[in-house]
Design a protein around this motif. Sequence first.
Motif, PDB file in Angstrom:
ATOM      1  N   UNK A 249       0.848  -1.180   0.000  1.00 40.91           N
ATOM      2  CA  UNK A 249       0.000   0.000   0.000  1.00 40.91           C
ATOM      3  C   UNK A 249       0.893   1.242   0.000  1.00 40.91           C
ATOM      4  N   UNK A 250       0.661   2.141  -0.932  1.00 45.44           N
ATOM      5  CA  UNK A 250       1.469   3.350  -1.094  1.00 45.44           C
ATOM      6  C   UNK A 250       0.579   4.567  -0.854  1.00 45.44           C
ATOM      7  N   UNK A 251       0.998   5.463   0.047  1.00 46.46           N
ATOM      8  CA  UNK A 251       0.171   6.634   0.338  1.00 46.46           C
ATOM      9  C   UNK A 251       0.402   7.743  -0.678  1.00 46.46           C
ATOM     10  N   UNK A 252      -0.297   8.843  -0.508  1.00 50.08           N
ATOM     11  CA  UNK A 252      -0.237   9.936  -1.483  1.00 50.08           C
ATOM     12  C   UNK A 252       1.105  10.655  -1.452  1.00 50.08           C
ATOM     13  N   UNK A 253       1.891  10.423  -0.391  1.00 49.43           N
ATOM     14  CA  UNK A 253       3.238  10.989  -0.332  1.00 49.43           C
ATOM     15  C   UNK A 253       4.249  10.063  -0.993  1.00 49.43           C
ATOM     16  N   UNK A 254       3.766   8.948  -1.556  1.00 48.73           N
ATOM     17  CA  UNK A 254       4.658   8.019  -2.239  1.00 48.73           C
ATOM     18  C   UNK A 254       5.444   7.109  -1.326  1.00 48.73           C
ATOM     19  N   UNK A 255       4.908   6.857  -0.108  1.00 44.81           N
ATOM     20  CA  UNK A 255       5.606   6.019   0.862  1.00 44.81           C
ATOM     21  C   UNK A 255       4.866   4.701   1.057  1.00 44.81           C
ATOM     22  N   UNK A 256       5.619   3.655   1.304  1.00 37.41           N
ATOM     23  CA  UNK A 256       5.019   2.381   1.696  1.00 37.41           C
ATOM     24  C   UNK A 256       4.433   2.541   3.098  1.00 37.41           C
ATOM     25  N   UNK A 257       3.149   2.233   3.261  1.00 39.26           N
ATOM     26  CA  UNK A 257       2.539   2.337   4.583  1.00 39.26           C
ATOM     27  C   UNK A 257       2.068   0.974   5.093  1.00 39.26           C
ATOM     28  N   UNK A 258       2.001  -0.011   4.222  1.00 34.05           N
ATOM     29  CA  UNK A 258       1.658  -1.367   4.661  1.00 34.05           C
ATOM     30  C   UNK A 258       2.112  -2.358   3.606  1.00 34.05           C
ATOM     31  N   UNK A 259       2.576  -3.516   4.048  1.00 31.76           N
ATOM     32  CA  UNK A 259       2.919  -4.604   3.130  1.00 31.76           C
ATOM     33  C   UNK A 259       2.349  -5.897   3.696  1.00 31.76           C
ATOM     34  N   UNK A 260       2.088  -6.841   2.797  1.00 33.04           N
ATOM     35  CA  UNK A 260       1.576  -8.141   3.237  1.00 33.04           C
ATOM     36  C   UNK A 260       2.146  -9.240   2.351  1.00 33.04           C
ATOM     37  N   UNK A 261       2.612 -10.316   2.973  1.00 33.63           N
ATOM     38  CA  UNK A 261       3.065 -11.508   2.262  1.00 33.63           C
ATOM     39  C   UNK A 261       2.158 -12.654   2.694  1.00 33.63           C
ATOM     40  N   UNK A 262       1.640 -13.406   1.729  1.00 35.42           N
ATOM     41  CA  UNK A 262       0.648 -14.435   2.039  1.00 35.42           C
ATOM     42  C   UNK A 262       0.952 -15.728   1.311  1.00 35.42           C
ATOM     43  N   UNK A 263       0.880 -16.823   2.060  1.00 36.57           N
ATOM     44  CA  UNK A 263       0.934 -18.163   1.468  1.00 36.57           C
ATOM     45  C   UNK A 263      -0.276 -18.941   1.959  1.00 36.57           C
ATOM     46  N   UNK A 264      -0.952 -19.649   1.043  1.00 29.12           N
ATOM     47  CA  UNK A 264      -2.054 -20.526   1.423  1.00 29.12           C
ATOM     48  C   UNK A 264      -2.007 -21.794   0.600  1.00 29.12           C
ATOM     49  N   UNK A 265      -2.198 -22.923   1.269  1.00 29.35           N
ATOM     50  CA  UNK A 265      -2.380 -24.193   0.580  1.00 29.35           C
ATOM     51  C   UNK A 265      -3.690 -24.781   1.085  1.00 29.35           C
ATOM     52  N   UNK A 266      -3.908 -26.070   0.882  1.00 31.59           N
ATOM     53  CA  UNK A 266      -5.157 -26.675   1.321  1.00 31.59           C
ATOM     54  C   UNK A 266      -5.323 -26.634   2.832  1.00 31.59           C
ATOM     55  N   UNK A 267      -4.230 -26.803   3.558  1.00 32.97           N
ATOM     56  CA  UNK A 267      -4.340 -26.832   5.022  1.00 32.97           C
ATOM     57  C   UNK A 267      -3.361 -25.927   5.742  1.00 32.97           C
ATOM     58  N   UNK A 268      -2.363 -25.405   5.060  1.00 30.01           N
ATOM     59  CA  UNK A 268      -1.351 -24.569   5.689  1.00 30.01           C
ATOM     60  C   UNK A 268      -1.513 -23.124   5.226  1.00 30.01           C
ATOM     61  N   UNK A 269      -1.198 -22.188   6.082  1.00 29.24           N
ATOM     62  CA  UNK A 269      -1.212 -20.791   5.666  1.00 29.24           C
ATOM     63  C   UNK A 269      -0.246 -19.979   6.510  1.00 29.24           C
ATOM     64  N   UNK A 270       0.233 -18.903   5.927  1.00 33.22           N
ATOM     65  CA  UNK A 270       1.097 -17.954   6.633  1.00 33.22           C
ATOM     66  C   UNK A 270       0.826 -16.573   6.063  1.00 33.22           C
ATOM     67  N   UNK A 271       0.694 -15.613   6.948  1.00 33.52           N
ATOM     68  CA  UNK A 271       0.450 -14.239   6.504  1.00 33.52           C
ATOM     69  C   UNK A 271       1.249 -13.278   7.362  1.00 33.52           C
ATOM     70  N   UNK A 272       2.016 -12.433   6.716  1.00 35.78           N
ATOM     71  CA  UNK A 272       2.821 -11.421   7.391  1.00 35.78           C
ATOM     72  C   UNK A 272       2.320 -10.051   6.961  1.00 35.78           C
ATOM     73  N   UNK A 273       1.886  -9.245   7.910  1.00 30.78           N
ATOM     74  CA  UNK A 273       1.404  -7.891   7.611  1.00 30.78           C
ATOM     75  C   UNK A 273       2.228  -6.900   8.420  1.00 30.78           C
ATOM     76  N   UNK A 274       2.876  -5.975   7.739  1.00 32.75           N
ATOM     77  CA  UNK A 274       3.699  -4.962   8.405  1.00 32.75           C
ATOM     78  C   UNK A 274       3.193  -3.576   8.020  1.00 32.75           C
ATOM     79  N   UNK A 275       2.841  -2.794   9.036  1.00 35.45           N
ATOM     80  CA  UNK A 275       2.350  -1.435   8.832  1.00 35.45           C
ATOM     81  C   UNK A 275       3.415  -0.442   9.291  1.00 35.45           C
TER      82      UNK A 275
END
Length: 280
Positions: free
Chosen positions: A224-250
Amino acid sequence: MRRITMPSVAVLLLALGTGCSSASSEKARVAEEPGGKAGAKASATKGTDGRPVDIVRAAVAKARATSVRVDEKIVLSDGTRTYTLSIAGPFDMARDKGRLSVDFPGGAVDHIDEIFSRGRIYLTPMQPAVPKGAWASIARDKAEAHSLLRAPANDPEHVLRQISAMRKVTRFGTETVGGLPATRYRGSLDTATLSLGLTAKARRSLAEVHEMIQTDLPVFTDAWVDRAGRIVRVRLTYRSQTKSAEVTMTLASFGQPVKAIAPDDSLTVPVKSVGGALPG
């Protein structure tokens, strides 16, 4: 050829220490891109400010040239249990220093403090590796992560480096982050980028999975990039049938002073590696 099973992925995703890994096997499944509202469509248009991939890279560079407040949440699931880690604190990326608090409710160790200063990372408590009251000390460029989507010792700049390597980036509309509008961009990461910062053992496991499924692991990224052109949030996501991982950094509070003083040398113990659920 040696038969490869999906517990390798489970180890990569859920290596949280004793009692937190899964031994069940599953078939690899290339997941559809997660996130977003039903019916939403990604736009491949360039937009008014250039190519989406260039916008994201410029926004990452802008964040890495200043100080920020980091608030990160890591959610891992093996299909029956969910584990959540929280990482927070001020970090001056321009001056390579910061302080982070890492919490893992319900873990054998549920909290550690980290200080990034003078090219090193200091962590406490780290028993039994170091005595109670002392700090483990490791060179920042020597720290490694033991599981997929974890940053070495929770280094926030590692996450941003991975985001800079997003591929097939598309614009995905406008949302609100921290009460302000931000443009969301979506992409994916290749195996080489996912391997960055991993231990040799974890890299081998990832390479085995890559060989088995004959494609990159389905790890998708959002920025997510704000109007000042800066990263304000990122997310990395993995999902399979039974496993998942999600990293969210604000990221917030840009440009604020950060005080991060290394512990006195008499209170530190140099180590060659750090491991466990909280350091990654």
